[in-house]
Write a protein that holds these residues in place. Structure first.
Motif, PDB file in Angstrom:
ATOM      1  N   PRO A 144       0.833  -1.194   0.000  1.00 44.93           N
ATOM      2  CA  PRO A 144       0.000   0.000   0.000  1.00 44.93           C
ATOM      3  C   PRO A 144       0.875   1.254   0.000  1.00 44.93           C
ATOM      4  CG  PRO A 144      -0.538  -1.437   1.864  1.00 44.93           C
ATOM      5  CD  PRO A 144       0.669  -2.007   1.193  1.00 44.93           C
ATOM      6  N   SER A 145       0.346   2.306  -0.592  1.00 43.83           N
ATOM      7  CA  SER A 145       1.068   3.570  -0.652  1.00 43.83           C
ATOM      8  C   SER A 145       0.136   4.685  -0.179  1.00 43.83           C
ATOM      9  CB  SER A 145       1.513   3.830  -2.096  1.00 43.83           C
ATOM     10  OG  SER A 145       2.179   5.061  -2.179  1.00 43.83           O
ATOM     11  N   TYR A 146       0.658   5.539   0.671  1.00 44.87           N
ATOM     12  CA  TYR A 146      -0.132   6.659   1.191  1.00 44.87           C
ATOM     13  C   TYR A 146       0.635   7.945   0.908  1.00 44.87           C
ATOM     14  CZ  TYR A 146      -2.174   2.784   3.788  1.00 44.87           C
ATOM     15  OH  TYR A 146      -2.749   1.599   4.131  1.00 44.87           O
ATOM     16  N   SER A 147      -0.091   8.994   0.573  1.00 44.36           N
ATOM     17  CA  SER A 147       0.534  10.275   0.260  1.00 44.36           C
ATOM     18  C   SER A 147       0.180  11.324   1.297  1.00 44.36           C
ATOM     19  CB  SER A 147       0.088  10.768  -1.118  1.00 44.36           C
ATOM     20  OG  SER A 147       0.556   9.892  -2.101  1.00 44.36           O
ATOM     21  N   MET A 148       1.126  12.184   1.542  1.00 45.72           N
ATOM     22  CA  MET A 148       0.936  13.243   2.525  1.00 45.72           C
ATOM     23  C   MET A 148       1.738  14.456   2.070  1.00 45.72           C
ATOM     24  SD  MET A 148       1.540  12.720   6.539  1.00 45.72           S
ATOM     25  CE  MET A 148       3.299  12.791   6.368  1.00 45.72           C
ATOM     26  N   ALA A 149       1.225  15.651   2.398  1.00 44.97           N
ATOM     27  CA  ALA A 149       1.951  16.871   2.066  1.00 44.97           C
ATOM     28  C   ALA A 149       2.225  17.672   3.335  1.00 44.97           C
ATOM     29  CB  ALA A 149       1.156  17.719   1.080  1.00 44.97           C
ATOM     30  N   ILE A 150       3.361  18.338   3.333  1.00 44.46           N
ATOM     31  CA  ILE A 150       3.705  19.243   4.434  1.00 44.46           C
ATOM     32  C   ILE A 150       3.457  20.669   3.954  1.00 44.46           C
ATOM     33  CG2 ILE A 150       5.494  20.043   6.010  1.00 44.46           C
ATOM     34  CD1 ILE A 150       6.959  17.363   5.483  1.00 44.46           C
ATOM     35  N   HIS A 151       2.551  21.372   4.652  1.00 42.68           N
ATOM     36  CA  HIS A 151       2.241  22.763   4.328  1.00 42.68           C
ATOM     37  C   HIS A 151       2.844  23.674   5.395  1.00 42.68           C
ATOM     38  CE1 HIS A 151      -0.384  21.815   0.951  1.00 42.68           C
ATOM     39  NE2 HIS A 151      -0.793  20.784   1.658  1.00 42.68           N
ATOM     40  N   ASP A 152       2.588  24.990   5.247  1.00 40.75           N
ATOM     41  CA  ASP A 152       3.220  25.949   6.154  1.00 40.75           C
ATOM     42  C   ASP A 152       2.853  25.718   7.612  1.00 40.75           C
ATOM     43  OD1 ASP A 152       4.716  27.238   4.271  1.00 40.75           O
ATOM     44  OD2 ASP A 152       3.234  28.789   3.877  1.00 40.75           O
ATOM     45  N   THR A 153       1.625  25.286   7.874  1.00 36.57           N
ATOM     46  CA  THR A 153       1.204  25.163   9.274  1.00 36.57           C
ATOM     47  C   THR A 153       0.680  23.783   9.632  1.00 36.57           C
ATOM     48  OG1 THR A 153      -0.999  25.945   8.680  1.00 36.57           O
ATOM     49  CG2 THR A 153       0.568  27.607   9.426  1.00 36.57           C
ATOM     50  N   HIS A 154       0.592  22.884   8.657  1.00 38.95           N
ATOM     51  CA  HIS A 154      -0.053  21.601   8.933  1.00 38.95           C
ATOM     52  C   HIS A 154       0.348  20.548   7.917  1.00 38.95           C
ATOM     53  CE1 HIS A 154      -2.526  23.583   5.899  1.00 38.95           C
ATOM     54  NE2 HIS A 154      -2.920  22.375   5.539  1.00 38.95           N
ATOM     55  N   PHE A 155       0.131  19.293   8.315  1.00 39.91           N
ATOM     56  CA  PHE A 155       0.219  18.180   7.370  1.00 39.91           C
ATOM     57  C   PHE A 155      -1.149  18.004   6.718  1.00 39.91           C
ATOM     58  CE2 PHE A 155       3.614  17.100  10.363  1.00 39.91           C
ATOM     59  CZ  PHE A 155       4.618  16.620   9.531  1.00 39.91           C
ATOM     60  N   VAL A 189       4.552   8.494   0.950  1.00 43.79           N
ATOM     61  CA  VAL A 189       5.107   9.448  -0.012  1.00 43.79           C
ATOM     62  C   VAL A 189       4.825  10.849   0.526  1.00 43.79           C
ATOM     63  CG1 VAL A 189       5.033  10.252  -2.399  1.00 43.79           C
ATOM     64  CG2 VAL A 189       4.721   7.813  -1.889  1.00 43.79           C
ATOM     65  N   VAL A 190       5.886  11.549   0.866  1.00 46.47           N
ATOM     66  CA  VAL A 190       5.749  12.845   1.536  1.00 46.47           C
ATOM     67  C   VAL A 190       6.260  13.956   0.628  1.00 46.47           C
ATOM     68  CG1 VAL A 190       6.355  14.209   3.572  1.00 46.47           C
ATOM     69  CG2 VAL A 190       6.131  11.723   3.775  1.00 46.47           C
ATOM     70  N   THR A 191       5.386  14.908   0.336  1.00 48.33           N
ATOM     71  CA  THR A 191       5.761  16.068  -0.482  1.00 48.33           C
ATOM     72  C   THR A 191       5.843  17.303   0.410  1.00 48.33           C
ATOM     73  OG1 THR A 191       4.720  15.173  -2.454  1.00 48.33           O
ATOM     74  CG2 THR A 191       5.048  17.551  -2.398  1.00 48.33           C
ATOM     75  N   ASN A 192       6.916  18.030   0.263  1.00 48.69           N
ATOM     76  CA  ASN A 192       7.060  19.282   0.999  1.00 48.69           C
ATOM     77  C   ASN A 192       6.574  20.426   0.115  1.00 48.69           C
ATOM     78  OD1 ASN A 192       7.751  21.480   2.487  1.00 48.69           O
ATOM     79  ND2 ASN A 192       9.951  21.100   2.494  1.00 48.69           N
ATOM     80  N   ALA A 193       5.386  20.930   0.435  1.00 47.42           N
ATOM     81  CA  ALA A 193       4.807  22.024  -0.348  1.00 47.42           C
ATOM     82  C   ALA A 193       5.319  23.390   0.111  1.00 47.42           C
ATOM     83  CB  ALA A 193       3.281  21.970  -0.243  1.00 47.42           C
ATOM     84  N   ARG A 194       6.239  23.384   1.056  1.00 45.65           N
ATOM     85  CA  ARG A 194       6.757  24.650   1.575  1.00 45.65           C
ATOM     86  C   ARG A 194       7.921  25.171   0.730  1.00 45.65           C
ATOM     87  NH1 ARG A 194       7.176  25.259   7.888  1.00 45.65           N
ATOM     88  NH2 ARG A 194       7.143  27.355   7.040  1.00 45.65           N
ATOM     89  N   LYS A 195       8.298  26.418   1.016  1.00 48.87           N
ATOM     90  CA  LYS A 195       9.449  27.026   0.346  1.00 48.87           C
ATOM     91  C   LYS A 195      10.721  26.863   1.174  1.00 48.87           C
ATOM     92  CE  LYS A 195       7.296  30.275  -2.808  1.00 48.87           C
ATOM     93  NZ  LYS A 195       6.024  29.541  -2.899  1.00 48.87           N
ATOM     94  N   VAL A 196      10.593  26.163   2.292  1.00 49.78           N
ATOM     95  CA  VAL A 196      11.749  25.890   3.145  1.00 49.78           C
ATOM     96  C   VAL A 196      11.787  24.386   3.437  1.00 49.78           C
ATOM     97  CG1 VAL A 196      11.756  28.178   4.209  1.00 49.78           C
ATOM     98  CG2 VAL A 196      10.397  26.349   5.244  1.00 49.78           C
ATOM     99  N   ALA A 197      12.951  23.912   3.834  1.00 54.34           N
ATOM    100  CA  ALA A 197      13.095  22.487   4.128  1.00 54.34           C
ATOM    101  C   ALA A 197      12.233  22.093   5.317  1.00 54.34           C
ATOM    102  CB  ALA A 197      14.553  22.157   4.397  1.00 54.34           C
TER     103      ALA A 197
END
Ligand SMILES: [Cu+2]
Length: 117
Positions: free
Chosen positions: A33-44, A60-68
């Motif tokens: 199974p594969s699950y996706s998640m994004a990191i935003h400025d204030t929340h997952f 699968v984690v995507t960083n939607a921020r402009k910083v690490a």
């Protein structure tokens, strides 16, 4: 706390409770199974991720921020830096049923949880 310091604390905890890090894992098969998640400025997104207990899976984690950011969970024994705008894959499990908190270690007010059922 800093990345280095939390890693050391985690290692110390593992030594204290007599557990050792999991050995290197075999490559994933397409069946996992594969699950996706994004990191935003204030929340997952999602802030609560429901996963299957008892099987290895891909996160699968995507960083939607402009910083690490850094996906981190001592409970999951995982810690991975995600550069801005990039996506990483983390193999997790098999997990016992339960709730596993995680945090962006670089921005500690950003928290989420994984629920394995
Ligand atoms: Cu860290």
């Amino acid at each position: 706390m800093s990345h280095t310091r939390c890693s050391l604390l985690r290692l110390a905890t593992m030594v204290a409770v007599g557990t050792v890090p999991m050995a290197a894992r075999a490559p994933a098969s397409a069946q996992e199974p594969s699950y996706s998640m994004a990191i935003h400025d204030t929340h997952f997104e999602p802030g609560t991720l429901n996963v299957r207990a008892g099987v290895k899976f891909k996160l699968v984690v995507t960083n939607a921020r402009k910083v690490a950011a850094e996906f981190e969970s001592p409970e999951l024994n995982r810690e991975k830096v995600v550069p801005p705008g990039q996506t990483v894959t983390i193999y997790i499990g098999p997990l016992a049923p339960g709730t596993y908190p995680f945090v962006d270690d670089f921005h500690q007010s950003t928290k989420g949880q994984m629920i394995a059922k």
